[in-house]
Design an enzyme around this catalytic site. Structure first.
Site, mmCIF file in Angstrom:
data_model
loop_
_atom_site.group_PDB
_atom_site.id
_atom_site.type_symbol
_atom_site.label_atom_id
_atom_site.label_comp_id
_atom_site.label_asym_id
_atom_site.label_seq_id
_atom_site.Cartn_x
_atom_site.Cartn_y
_atom_site.Cartn_z
ATOM 1 N N ASP A 1 -9.824 3.912 2.109
ATOM 2 C CA ASP A 1 -10.266 3.278 3.560
ATOM 3 C C ASP A 1 -10.836 4.161 4.266
ATOM 4 O O ASP A 1 -11.719 3.713 5.216
ATOM 5 C CB ASP A 1 -8.800 2.941 3.931
ATOM 6 C CG ASP A 1 -8.404 1.684 3.830
ATOM 7 O OD1 ASP A 1 -9.211 0.738 3.121
ATOM 8 O OD2 ASP A 1 -7.286 1.323 3.905
ATOM 9 N N LYS B 1 0.791 -1.087 -0.077
ATOM 10 C CA LYS B 1 -0.083 -0.025 -0.139
ATOM 11 C C LYS B 1 0.927 1.322 0.070
ATOM 12 O O LYS B 1 0.471 2.395 -0.467
ATOM 13 C CB LYS B 1 -0.778 -0.009 1.253
ATOM 14 C CG LYS B 1 -2.049 -0.941 1.204
ATOM 15 C CD LYS B 1 -3.061 -0.754 2.431
ATOM 16 C CE LYS B 1 -4.403 -1.169 2.121
ATOM 17 N NZ LYS B 1 -5.237 -1.066 3.389
#
Ligand code: NAP
Length: 270
Positions: free
Chosen positions: A102, A65
């Site tokens: 997110d 990520k």
């Protein structure tokens, strides 16, 4: 056929293929969403090849990520603020657009489950200072939360986040936080997850009007959520965040906004 995937290492545990394939079926889009196990040393090469193979984009998960930010051609403001990306879109010219959804997933899940929650009037206690914590802090500040108390086992990591996000974030010792004065408590640590130690905090002073959200979704009811429920609190599990963070990517790649249904929750829980 529109192709999309999720890149990680390992990747077999990911629920994303099941979720996106469910949405593909629901929306009648002709496409597929495939798990792609990719080692760190091959990440750049794979991301360069995928658009040439007809892929529209990919989700990115552990451990890539952060490193994808260096590979992407364009990074959204929120992905920069969070310092990580989980959703890549390949443009027709082969360039890579990186976003982090997110935080959106976290807020949307919260808003859907607790429509009366008022971010601008509620202080928050966040446990943990890893990647998920960054997304949660960024999203809460964007939503107008006036004060965030951050507690992490490794205090330096919490202080590093305070330096990034500013003085609305206050750091408290891991052993010494007060659960009684926050409208929202979020566990962003991996504690409570199957195979991990429990989150051992005293909930005696927990107020029943506090919303308690655990990002852990395996098990779906963590010991923290079970205790908070017993104290009369409204609790929110982590599965909704996982589902909601997937929506912007699906919409971007396939051009249709998918729905969050009970059937999908049941499918992912099975
Ligand atoms: P991460 O970057 O590795 O951070 C892990 C966090 O847990 C750190 O704050 C770490 O503290 C803390 N921690 C780990 N073991 C601990 C222990 N024994 N005692 C005290 N603290 C401990 O991981 P992440 O990506 O933020 O993910 C954290 C959790 O959120 C995972 O369970 C993940 O599955 C979940 N998550 C859920 C969603 C969702 O959609 N629901 C999305 C993202 C993440 P130190 O800094 O002291 O190591």
């Amino acid at each position: 056929m529109k192709l999309v995937g999720v890149i990680g290492d390992p990747i077999s545990h990911s629920l994303s293929p099941r979720m996106h394939r469910y949405w593909l079926g629901q929306t009648k889009v002709v496409g597929d969403y495939v798990p792609l196990p990719v080692k760190t040393e091959n990440l750049s090469e794979v991301l360069c090849a995928l658009p040439k193979m007809g892929f529209y984009g990919v989700n990115i998960t552990i451990p890539h990520k952060i490193s994808v930010l260096m590979i992407a051609d364009e990074v959204t403001e929120r992905a920069s603020a969070i310092g990580a990306a989980n959703t890549l879109t390949f443009r027709p010219d082969g360039s890579i657009h990186a976003d982090n959804t997110d935080g959106i997933g976290f807020i949307e899940n919260l808003r859907n489950n607790a429509p009366k929650w008022k971010p601008t009037e509620t202080s928050a206690l966040i446990l943990g200072a890893g990647g998920a914590s960054r997304a949660v802090i960024s999203a809460l500040l964007d939503a107008g939360t006036p004060e965030i108390t951050l507690a992490n086992r490794t205090k330096e990591k919490a202080e590093a986040l305070q330096a990034i996000f500013g003085d609305k974030v206050r750091v408290q010792d891991w052993e010494n936080f007060d659960v009684s004065r926050h409208g929202l408590i979020v566990n962003t640590t991996s504690l409570g997850m199957t195979g991990q130690p429990q989150l051992e905090i005293s909930l005696e002073k927990l107020q029943p009007d506090t919303i308690v959200n655990d990002l852990v979704y395996n098990p779906i009811e963590t010991p923290l959520l079970a205790s908070a429920k017993q104290a009369g609190c409204f609790t929110i599990d982590g599965l909704g965040m996982l589902i909601h963070q997937g929506i912007p990517g699906f919409e971007r790649w396939f051009g249709v906004r998918p729905e969050v249904t009970d059937e999908l929750r049941k499918l992912l829980l099975s």
